[in-house]
Design a protein around this motif. Structure first.
Motif, PDB file in Angstrom:
ATOM      1  N   TYR A 215       4.709  -0.825   3.768  1.00 47.84           N
ATOM      2  CA  TYR A 215       4.261   0.487   3.098  1.00 47.84           C
ATOM      3  C   TYR A 215       4.702   1.372   2.386  1.00 47.84           C
ATOM      4  O   TYR A 215       5.602   1.844   2.388  1.00 47.84           O
ATOM      5  CB  TYR A 215       3.484   1.364   4.745  1.00 47.84           C
TER       6      TYR A 215
ATOM      7  N   ARG B 250     -16.406   0.474  -3.120  1.00 50.64           N
ATOM      8  CA  ARG B 250     -15.692  -0.305  -2.337  1.00 50.64           C
ATOM      9  C   ARG B 250     -16.037  -1.578  -2.378  1.00 50.64           C
ATOM     10  O   ARG B 250     -15.245  -2.728  -2.277  1.00 50.64           O
ATOM     11  CB  ARG B 250     -15.145   0.406  -1.028  1.00 50.64           C
TER      12      ARG B 250
ATOM     13  N   LEU C 277      -6.603   5.883   2.842  1.00 50.61           N
ATOM     14  CA  LEU C 277      -5.319   5.288   2.763  1.00 50.61           C
ATOM     15  C   LEU C 277      -4.915   5.075   4.530  1.00 50.61           C
ATOM     16  O   LEU C 277      -4.197   6.085   4.937  1.00 50.61           O
ATOM     17  CB  LEU C 277      -4.514   5.797   1.644  1.00 50.61           C
ATOM     18  N   LYS C 278      -3.702   3.997   4.938  1.00 50.68           N
ATOM     19  CA  LYS C 278      -3.243   4.088   5.718  1.00 50.68           C
ATOM     20  C   LYS C 278      -2.571   3.260   6.266  1.00 50.68           C
ATOM     21  O   LYS C 278      -2.354   2.008   6.066  1.00 50.68           O
ATOM     22  CB  LYS C 278      -4.239   4.999   7.001  1.00 50.68           C
TER      23      LYS C 278
ATOM     24  N   ASP D 225       0.641  -1.437   0.033  1.00 49.82           N
ATOM     25  CA  ASP D 225      -0.130   0.161   0.094  1.00 49.82           C
ATOM     26  C   ASP D 225       0.686   1.624  -0.028  1.00 49.82           C
ATOM     27  O   ASP D 225       1.860   1.418   0.308  1.00 49.82           O
ATOM     28  CB  ASP D 225      -1.125   0.484   0.996  1.00 49.82           C
TER      29      ASP D 225
ATOM     30  N   ALA E 181     -12.244   2.612   4.364  1.00 45.84           N
ATOM     31  CA  ALA E 181     -10.616   2.586   3.947  1.00 45.84           C
ATOM     32  C   ALA E 181     -10.006   3.552   3.718  1.00 45.84           C
ATOM     33  O   ALA E 181      -9.052   3.335   2.327  1.00 45.84           O
ATOM     34  CB  ALA E 181     -10.873   1.674   2.486  1.00 45.84           C
TER      35      ALA E 181
ATOM     36  N   SER F  59      -6.582   9.916   2.179  1.00 48.96           N
ATOM     37  CA  SER F  59      -5.965   9.488   3.423  1.00 48.96           C
ATOM     38  C   SER F  59      -7.204   9.500   4.058  1.00 48.96           C
ATOM     39  O   SER F  59      -7.292   9.757   5.639  1.00 48.96           O
ATOM     40  CB  SER F  59      -5.435  10.184   3.930  1.00 48.96           C
TER      41      SER F  59
ATOM     42  N   THR G 209      -4.603  -3.313   5.076  1.00 51.99           N
ATOM     43  CA  THR G 209      -5.998  -3.280   6.493  1.00 51.99           C
ATOM     44  C   THR G 209      -7.100  -3.815   6.539  1.00 51.99           C
ATOM     45  O   THR G 209      -7.660  -3.855   7.274  1.00 51.99           O
ATOM     46  CB  THR G 209      -5.937  -1.007   6.397  1.00 51.99           C
ATOM     47  N   VAL G 210      -7.413  -3.714   4.958  1.00 52.93           N
ATOM     48  CA  VAL G 210      -8.849  -4.088   4.570  1.00 52.93           C
ATOM     49  C   VAL G 210      -9.107  -5.272   3.921  1.00 52.93           C
ATOM     50  O   VAL G 210      -9.886  -6.722   4.083  1.00 52.93           O
ATOM     51  CB  VAL G 210      -9.944  -3.640   4.573  1.00 52.93           C
TER      52      VAL G 210
ATOM     53  N   ARG H 215      -4.478   0.887  -1.642  1.00 51.66           N
ATOM     54  CA  ARG H 215      -4.378   1.747  -0.638  1.00 51.66           C
ATOM     55  C   ARG H 215      -5.060   1.044   0.912  1.00 51.66           C
ATOM     56  O   ARG H 215      -4.569   1.394   1.127  1.00 51.66           O
ATOM     57  CB  ARG H 215      -4.498   2.875  -0.753  1.00 51.66           C
ATOM     58  N   ASP H 216      -6.043   0.079   0.810  1.00 53.32           N
ATOM     59  CA  ASP H 216      -5.789  -0.872   1.357  1.00 53.32           C
ATOM     60  C   ASP H 216      -5.854  -2.113   2.076  1.00 53.32           C
ATOM     61  O   ASP H 216      -7.523  -3.161   2.234  1.00 53.32           O
ATOM     62  CB  ASP H 216      -7.395  -0.375   1.744  1.00 53.32           C
TER      63      ASP H 216
END
Ligand code: DC
Length: 219
Positions: A140, A104, A187-188, A8, A185, A180, A129-130, A125-126
């Protein structure tokens, strides 16, 4: 069982180039999730559907077919759209389209299905995380906005497109902010992702660093 590497990071950090090269080196199928959002944006343009028209978008998504072939080609409802999804009209629509919950949710299912049973390196981007919170390796990939703008201006020059550094930098900062701060979701960096800053590294250095990280994390 599949082996999953999640990459990501913000637009212009080099995810596309790096993911392709690392995938080739390690024999992992390369999946660009941004392309799935681009397919949805293109389908909306083709069907003249406005971003406000949620019911029409939902109906369109029920019939959408996105295929990613191992040679890197992308098909939308049977049509080769590999180049078409990189054009300006799609660039302009994709970021707002990617904030829609209905989009999404649908693409989450599409992305998980594309990876099923395969060893993949998936960029987006996710992802860590997702999409695949249990991915085997999470990276990252970041770079300073100024460096990302410099790279984009060079890429544009290679394509014969003149662009101003200031404008490109502003575009990148706006997109970072939108990606972000969106509600779902955003961006992180996943807590367990390894942070790689490509600002002062060559492509080869980044590839080698990531290959090493993946090899050290193979169970
Ligand atoms: O990586 P890209 O520029 O092709 O991505 C296009 C857009 O899709 C970008 O604005 C962010 C969005 N995107 C996303 O929200 N989640 C992903 N996993 C991948 C892309």
């Amino acid at each position: 069982m599949s082996f999953i590497v999640a990459i990501d990071g913000p637009a212009g950090a080099g995810k596309g180039t790096i993911t392709k090269l690392v995938g080739e080196k390690l024999g992992l199928v390369n999946i660009d999730t941004g392309a799935t959002f681009r397919c949805v944006a293109l389908n909306m343009l083709q069907e003249h559907i406005d971003i406000q028209e949620e019911e029409k978008i939902e109906k369109m998504l029920n019939n959408i077919n996105i295929e990613m072939h191992t040679d890197g080609k992308i098909f939308l409802n049977g049509e080769d759209v590999t180049h078409r999804i990189r054009e300006n009209d799609v660039n302009g629509l994709v970021s707002p389209v990617s904030t829609l919950p209905v989009v999404r949710n649908k693409l989450l299912e599409v992305q998980r299905n594309i990876a099923k049973g395969k060893n993949v390196i998936m960029e987006g981007r996710d992802i860590g995380t997702v999409v695949f919170p249990n991915a085997d390796v999470k990276i990252y990939l970041d770079a300073a906005a100024e460096e990302r703008a410099r790279r984009r201006v060079l890429q544009n020059q290679e394509k014969g497109i003149e662009s101003s550094y200031e404008e490109v930098l502003k575009g990148i900062k706006d997109r970072d902010k939108r990606d972000s701060t969106r509600e779902i979701a955003p961006l992180k960096k996943a807590e367990d992702a390894i942070y790689v800053d490509s600002t002062n590294l060559s492509i080869e250095q980044v590839v080698n660093q990531i290959v090493k990280i993946i090899e050290n994390n193979k169970k």
